[in-house]
Design a protein around this motif. Structure first.
Motif, PDB file in Angstrom:
ATOM      1  N   LYS A  80      10.411  -1.635  -7.415  1.00 20.14           N
ATOM      2  CA  LYS A  80       9.271  -2.547  -6.722  1.00 20.14           C
ATOM      3  C   LYS A  80       8.700  -1.762  -5.704  1.00 20.14           C
ATOM      4  CE  LYS A  80      10.205  -6.641  -8.883  1.00 20.14           C
ATOM      5  NZ  LYS A  80       9.242  -7.427  -9.566  1.00 20.14           N
ATOM      6  N   VAL A  81       7.370  -2.064  -5.539  1.00 25.56           N
ATOM      7  CA  VAL A  81       6.590  -1.518  -4.308  1.00 25.56           C
ATOM      8  C   VAL A  81       5.793  -2.707  -3.601  1.00 25.56           C
ATOM      9  CG1 VAL A  81       6.223   0.841  -5.312  1.00 25.56           C
ATOM     10  CG2 VAL A  81       4.398  -1.090  -5.548  1.00 25.56           C
ATOM     11  N   THR A  82       5.645  -2.558  -2.495  1.00 28.00           N
ATOM     12  CA  THR A  82       4.994  -3.553  -1.465  1.00 28.00           C
ATOM     13  C   THR A  82       3.380  -3.358  -1.587  1.00 28.00           C
ATOM     14  OG1 THR A  82       6.981  -4.226  -0.470  1.00 28.00           O
ATOM     15  CG2 THR A  82       4.794  -4.867   0.491  1.00 28.00           C
ATOM     16  N   MET A  83       2.567  -4.103  -1.781  1.00 26.34           N
ATOM     17  CA  MET A  83       1.124  -3.710  -2.081  1.00 26.34           C
ATOM     18  C   MET A  83       0.425  -4.518  -1.192  1.00 26.34           C
ATOM     19  SD  MET A  83      -0.949  -3.006  -5.512  1.00 26.34           S
ATOM     20  CE  MET A  83      -2.675  -2.621  -5.477  1.00 26.34           C
ATOM     21  N   ASN A  84      -0.551  -4.174  -0.540  1.00 19.41           N
ATOM     22  CA  ASN A  84      -1.622  -4.836   0.285  1.00 19.41           C
ATOM     23  C   ASN A  84      -2.521  -5.405  -0.637  1.00 19.41           C
ATOM     24  OD1 ASN A  84      -3.733  -6.029   1.660  1.00 19.41           O
ATOM     25  ND2 ASN A  84      -3.915  -4.330   3.028  1.00 19.41           N
ATOM     26  N   ILE A  85      -2.383  -6.715  -0.729  1.00 20.72           N
ATOM     27  CA  ILE A  85      -3.295  -7.547  -1.600  1.00 20.72           C
ATOM     28  C   ILE A  85      -4.589  -8.252  -1.099  1.00 20.72           C
ATOM     29  CG2 ILE A  85      -1.638  -7.979  -3.469  1.00 20.72           C
ATOM     30  CD1 ILE A  85      -1.435 -10.722  -2.587  1.00 20.72           C
ATOM     31  N   GLY A  88      -4.496  -9.816   4.761  1.00 17.12           N
ATOM     32  CA  GLY A  88      -3.357  -9.544   5.440  1.00 17.12           C
ATOM     33  C   GLY A  88      -1.962 -10.088   4.636  1.00 17.12           C
ATOM     34  N   TYR A  89      -2.151 -10.224   3.455  1.00  9.65           N
ATOM     35  CA  TYR A  89      -1.148 -10.259   2.482  1.00  9.65           C
ATOM     36  C   TYR A  89      -0.499  -9.225   1.605  1.00  9.65           C
ATOM     37  CZ  TYR A  89      -2.284 -15.212   3.290  1.00  9.65           C
ATOM     38  OH  TYR A  89      -2.672 -16.594   4.201  1.00  9.65           O
ATOM     39  N   TYR A  90       0.738  -9.411   1.356  1.00 16.42           N
ATOM     40  CA  TYR A  90       1.392  -8.292   0.634  1.00 16.42           C
ATOM     41  C   TYR A  90       2.265  -8.800  -0.315  1.00 16.42           C
ATOM     42  CZ  TYR A  90       0.123  -5.363   4.685  1.00 16.42           C
ATOM     43  OH  TYR A  90      -0.735  -4.742   5.745  1.00 16.42           O
ATOM     44  N   ALA A  91       2.369  -8.039  -1.428  1.00 16.66           N
ATOM     45  CA  ALA A  91       3.025  -8.645  -2.626  1.00 16.66           C
ATOM     46  C   ALA A  91       4.203  -7.648  -3.319  1.00 16.66           C
ATOM     47  CB  ALA A  91       2.318  -9.294  -3.744  1.00 16.66           C
ATOM     48  N   GLU A  92       5.057  -7.805  -3.511  1.00 15.15           N
ATOM     49  CA  GLU A  92       5.952  -6.798  -4.401  1.00 15.15           C
ATOM     50  C   GLU A  92       5.755  -6.770  -5.644  1.00 15.15           C
ATOM     51  OE1 GLU A  92      10.505  -7.302  -3.811  1.00 15.15           O
ATOM     52  OE2 GLU A  92      10.279  -6.104  -1.851  1.00 15.15           O
TER      53      GLU A  92
END
Length: 143
Positions: A80-85, A88-92
């Motif tokens: 998994k990587v954490t991505m800026n969507i 100000g929200y991020y998703a794995e």
């Protein structure tokens, strides 16, 4: 009655004001082009990183956007990587999902860039047309 064939008279002050406005507008468009290009470069960097994420070796990772500071790191979990969507929200997400999202964002940015480039071309053409008119008017002034 038709206005075709009638000359339109515009004051030199109006032309100078329009030229000044276009110059400032072109500067704003240039800044937008630079920002979009920077974002596209960041996407390419992120995609390159995702390509080598599965290499289980120590890597240099940039801690800032411009690469002024790099740190050595070893990624333990590559599932998994954490991505800026956005907003100000991020998703794995999985690296594959991240690549698809980056490709989609890249397509959107390229479309926006093409629109801004087209707009800059129109504004630049108008600016040079006004500059040519002003040069002719200046040349016709008595000395």
């Amino acid at each position: 009655m038709s206005d075709q064939g009638r000359d339109v008279q515009v004051s030199l002050e109006d032309l100078l004001a329009q030229a000044d406005y276009l110059k400032r507008y072109i500067d704003v468009l240039q800044k937008s082009i630079a920002d979009l290009t920077d974002s596209l470069n960041s996407i390419e960097s992120a995609k390159q990183f995702l390509e080598m994420i599965n290499e289980k070796q120590e890597q240099l990772v940039s801690v800032d956007r411009k690469g002024f500071v790099l740190v050595k790191s070893e990624i333990k979990d590559t599932s998994k990587v954490t991505m800026n969507i956005g907003l100000g929200y991020y998703a794995e997400v999985t690296p594959e999902q991240a690549k698809k999202m980056l490709d989609s964002r890249k397509d959107e940015l390229n479309k926006a860039l093409q629109g801004v480039l087209s707009e800059r071309e129109k504004a630049t053409t108008a600016y040079y047309q006004i500059a040519e008119i002003l040069e002719r008017a200046q040349a016709e002034q008595p000395r």
